[in-house]
Design a protein around this motif. Structure first.
Motif, PDB file in Angstrom:
ATOM      1  N   UNK A  44       0.650  -1.231   0.044  1.00  6.85           N
ATOM      2  CA  UNK A  44      -0.128   0.054  -0.053  1.00  6.85           C
ATOM      3  C   UNK A  44       0.839   1.258  -0.114  1.00  6.85           C
ATOM      4  N   UNK A  45       0.862   2.104  -0.830  1.00  6.78           N
ATOM      5  CA  UNK A  45       1.429   3.411  -1.008  1.00  6.78           C
ATOM      6  C   UNK A  45       0.545   4.492  -0.593  1.00  6.78           C
ATOM      7  N   UNK A  46       0.918   5.350   0.262  1.00 10.77           N
ATOM      8  CA  UNK A  46       0.265   6.671   0.543  1.00 10.77           C
ATOM      9  C   UNK A  46       0.994   7.891   0.137  1.00 10.77           C
ATOM     10  N   UNK A  47       0.174   8.574  -0.986  1.00  7.15           N
ATOM     11  CA  UNK A  47       0.907   9.738  -1.324  1.00  7.15           C
ATOM     12  C   UNK A  47       0.242  10.852  -0.792  1.00  7.15           C
ATOM     13  N   UNK A  48       1.182  11.726   0.095  1.00  4.53           N
ATOM     14  CA  UNK A  48       0.551  12.768   0.789  1.00  4.53           C
ATOM     15  C   UNK A  48       0.672  14.083   0.034  1.00  4.53           C
ATOM     16  N   UNK A  49       0.181  14.794  -0.569  1.00  2.00           N
ATOM     17  CA  UNK A  49      -0.039  16.066  -1.138  1.00  2.00           C
ATOM     18  C   UNK A  49      -0.735  17.135  -0.318  1.00  2.00           C
ATOM     19  N   UNK A  50      -1.212  18.292  -1.223  1.00  4.70           N
ATOM     20  CA  UNK A  50      -1.950  19.334  -0.701  1.00  4.70           C
ATOM     21  C   UNK A  50      -3.013  19.608  -1.578  1.00  4.70           C
ATOM     22  N   UNK A  51      -4.257  19.572  -0.952  1.00  4.10           N
ATOM     23  CA  UNK A  51      -5.372  19.874  -1.921  1.00  4.10           C
ATOM     24  C   UNK A  51      -5.466  21.204  -2.332  1.00  4.10           C
ATOM     25  N   UNK A  52      -6.388  21.518  -3.313  1.00  4.09           N
ATOM     26  CA  UNK A  52      -6.175  22.719  -3.879  1.00  4.09           C
ATOM     27  C   UNK A  52      -7.711  22.830  -4.990  1.00  4.09           C
ATOM     28  N   UNK A  53      -7.816  23.850  -5.330  1.00  4.22           N
ATOM     29  CA  UNK A  53      -8.791  24.096  -6.636  1.00  4.22           C
ATOM     30  C   UNK A  53      -8.152  23.647  -7.723  1.00  4.22           C
ATOM     31  N   UNK A 101      -4.809  -1.102  -7.753  1.00  5.26           N
ATOM     32  CA  UNK A 101      -5.905  -0.091  -7.168  1.00  5.26           C
ATOM     33  C   UNK A 101      -5.371   1.312  -6.957  1.00  5.26           C
ATOM     34  N   UNK A 102      -6.182   2.228  -7.363  1.00  6.11           N
ATOM     35  CA  UNK A 102      -5.665   3.762  -7.101  1.00  6.11           C
ATOM     36  C   UNK A 102      -6.925   4.403  -6.522  1.00  6.11           C
ATOM     37  N   UNK A 103      -6.836   4.912  -5.477  1.00  5.37           N
ATOM     38  CA  UNK A 103      -7.737   5.838  -4.885  1.00  5.37           C
ATOM     39  C   UNK A 103      -7.264   7.474  -4.451  1.00  5.37           C
ATOM     40  N   UNK A 104      -8.156   8.325  -5.160  1.00  9.64           N
ATOM     41  CA  UNK A 104      -7.734   9.498  -4.893  1.00  9.64           C
ATOM     42  C   UNK A 104      -9.029  10.506  -5.258  1.00  9.64           C
ATOM     43  N   UNK A 105      -9.193  11.540  -4.555  1.00  7.95           N
ATOM     44  CA  UNK A 105     -10.189  12.371  -5.034  1.00  7.95           C
ATOM     45  C   UNK A 105     -11.747  12.282  -4.796  1.00  7.95           C
ATOM     46  N   UNK A 106     -12.399  13.279  -4.805  1.00  8.38           N
ATOM     47  CA  UNK A 106     -13.793  13.491  -4.610  1.00  8.38           C
ATOM     48  C   UNK A 106     -14.649  14.343  -5.583  1.00  8.38           C
ATOM     49  N   UNK A 107     -14.117  14.943  -6.357  1.00  5.16           N
ATOM     50  CA  UNK A 107     -14.816  15.966  -7.241  1.00  5.16           C
ATOM     51  C   UNK A 107     -14.059  16.255  -8.495  1.00  5.16           C
ATOM     52  N   UNK A 108     -14.592  16.609  -9.710  1.00  2.00           N
ATOM     53  CA  UNK A 108     -14.047  16.834 -10.855  1.00  2.00           C
ATOM     54  C   UNK A 108     -13.161  18.313 -10.760  1.00  2.00           C
TER      55      UNK A 108
END
Ligand SMILES: [Zn+2]
Ligand SMILES: [Zn+2]
Length: 381
Positions: free
Chosen positions: A185-194, A235-242
């Motif tokens: 399992x790889x967890x990539x930590x970034x920073x959310x933005x518009x 499996x790649x899981x990320x994001x909630x909206x376009x």
């Protein structure tokens, strides 16, 4: 009528396999399956050994003359697969299926136990049958070992059906035969933005894409052409909206290898690449490993002896191509020498396919072969 009364013997084994096939249970939940096996053993007056297992059962034949103990292992669990065979004895349990043929293994081992029971008083030792739970989760073998059922066992044998081998063949090979199967399992930590202001964030999806691509270079650039390794990101899981750049991505997958040195090297490179790429994009990432079973490594001596037993029975011995699938039988072979062999079942599909099936004509000779192998092994020890 009890299944044990069905004659001829081949028909009886087919009835057993079909009963198990229609009533599959998942790993760690094999309660009905265990009860069924116990009932068949009791009806045949086969001794059930007292080892503490929640599911699964250990039985013994022989021992009255003393002598060594050997083990035959059959796995009993099914998979979370919706069956699509259309068979009259297809799974009655929605979303569960014997799609790896462990019903076949259980019936074959039961058959061997019944055959050996007939000559129990002459057996030069004890044959211990390990009806093992939770192979598909790679946990059952360790539970059986923890229960003490492997203590004193001088050799252990296990079988797996093989859809690509014809009925009447046995696949036997010394050395590695099934792969070490690690999960990651790889967890990539970034920073959310518009999504329209990416410069304000650190996009973990871009990082993930680079990681997935770069990981494939390990197999092509760090593993020798004659060695084997597979890395699959599944499996790649990320994001909630376009329109939102997420702050995190999680990638899962598996690593398969045969050689412990290759396994170690691939894992080193894997971690360097993940950390390096994450750093290059000003993010961070961590890797956690789900330690799977090591590779199944067959004893060369037992491979040779088991081949001779097969030839005596008129079965054709073929050298199988090793499989990159994992098998928790590997844990037994770390404790005691033995052999994991393939039985040709000429199936229409590979393991785990929703329309997986076996040619049931292979059942009777599988049972005879396991019984003969047990007798030969006891004589040779
Ligand atoms: Zn399987
Ligand atoms: Zn299997």
């Amino acid at each position: 009528m009890s299944i044990l009364k069905i004659e001829p013997f081949g028909e009886r084994l087919i009835a057993m396999r079909r009963h198990l096939h229609a009533n599959p249970e998942l790993s760690h939940e094999e309660f009905e399956t265990t009860a069924t096996i116990r009932r068949w053993l009791s009806e045949a007056n086969i001794r059930i050994a007292d080892f503490p297992l929640r599911t699964g059962v250990v039985a013994e034949v022989g021992g009255s003359l003393g002598g060594p103990v050997i083990a035959i292992r059959a796995d009993i669990d099914a998979l979370p697969v919706q069956e699509e065979t259309g068979l009259p004895f297809a799974s009655l349990n929605k979303g569960k299926m014997h799609a790896c043929g462990h019903d076949f293994h259980t019936a074959a081992a039961m058959g061997a136990a019944l055959l050996l029971k007939k000559k129990e008083s002459e057996l030069p030792g004890t044959v211990r049958f390990l009806f093992q739970p939770a192979e598909e989760k790679a946990k059952g073998a360790q539970q059986v070992i923890a229960s003490g059922a492997l203590k004193g066992v001088k050799a252990i044998f296990g079988l797996h059906n093989k859809p690509d081998l014809p009925v009447g063949t046995i696949g036997i090979k010394g050395g590695p035969i099934m792969a070490a199967a690690d999960g990651f399992v790889i967890e990539v930590h970034g920073r959310g933005s518009h999504a329209a202001i990416p410069e304000a964030g650190l996009d973990p999806i871009i990082v993930s894409a680079h990681i997935v691509t770069a990981l494939q270079s390990i197999v092509s650039r760090n593993v020798g052409a004659l060695d084997s390794a597979v890395i699959s990101v599944t499996r790649i899981q990320s994001g909630t909206a376009w329109n939102v750049i997420p702050d995190k991505a999680v990638l899962d997958g598996t690593l398969r290898t045969f050689d412990p040195r290759v396994r170690k090297r691939v894992r080193e490179r894997f971690e360097q690449i993940v950390a390096g790429i994450a750093g290059a994009f000003e993010t961070s990432a961590e890797v956690s490993w789900i330690e799977g079973p090591p590779a199944v490594r067959n004893d060369a001596g037992w491979a040779e002896r088991a081949s001779r037993t097969a030839e005596k029975l008129g079965l054709r011995v073929v050298p199988p191509a090793p499989s990159l699938a994992g098998e928790d039988f590997a844990f037994y072979l770390k404790e005691t020498p033995g052999l994991f062999l393939f039985i040709g079942t000429d199936g229409p599909h590979e393991w785990h396919h929703p329309a997986f099936d076996v040619d049931e004509r292979a059942l009777e000779h599988s049972a005879s072969y396991l019984a003969a192998l047990a007798v030969d092994a006891l004589q040779q020890l």
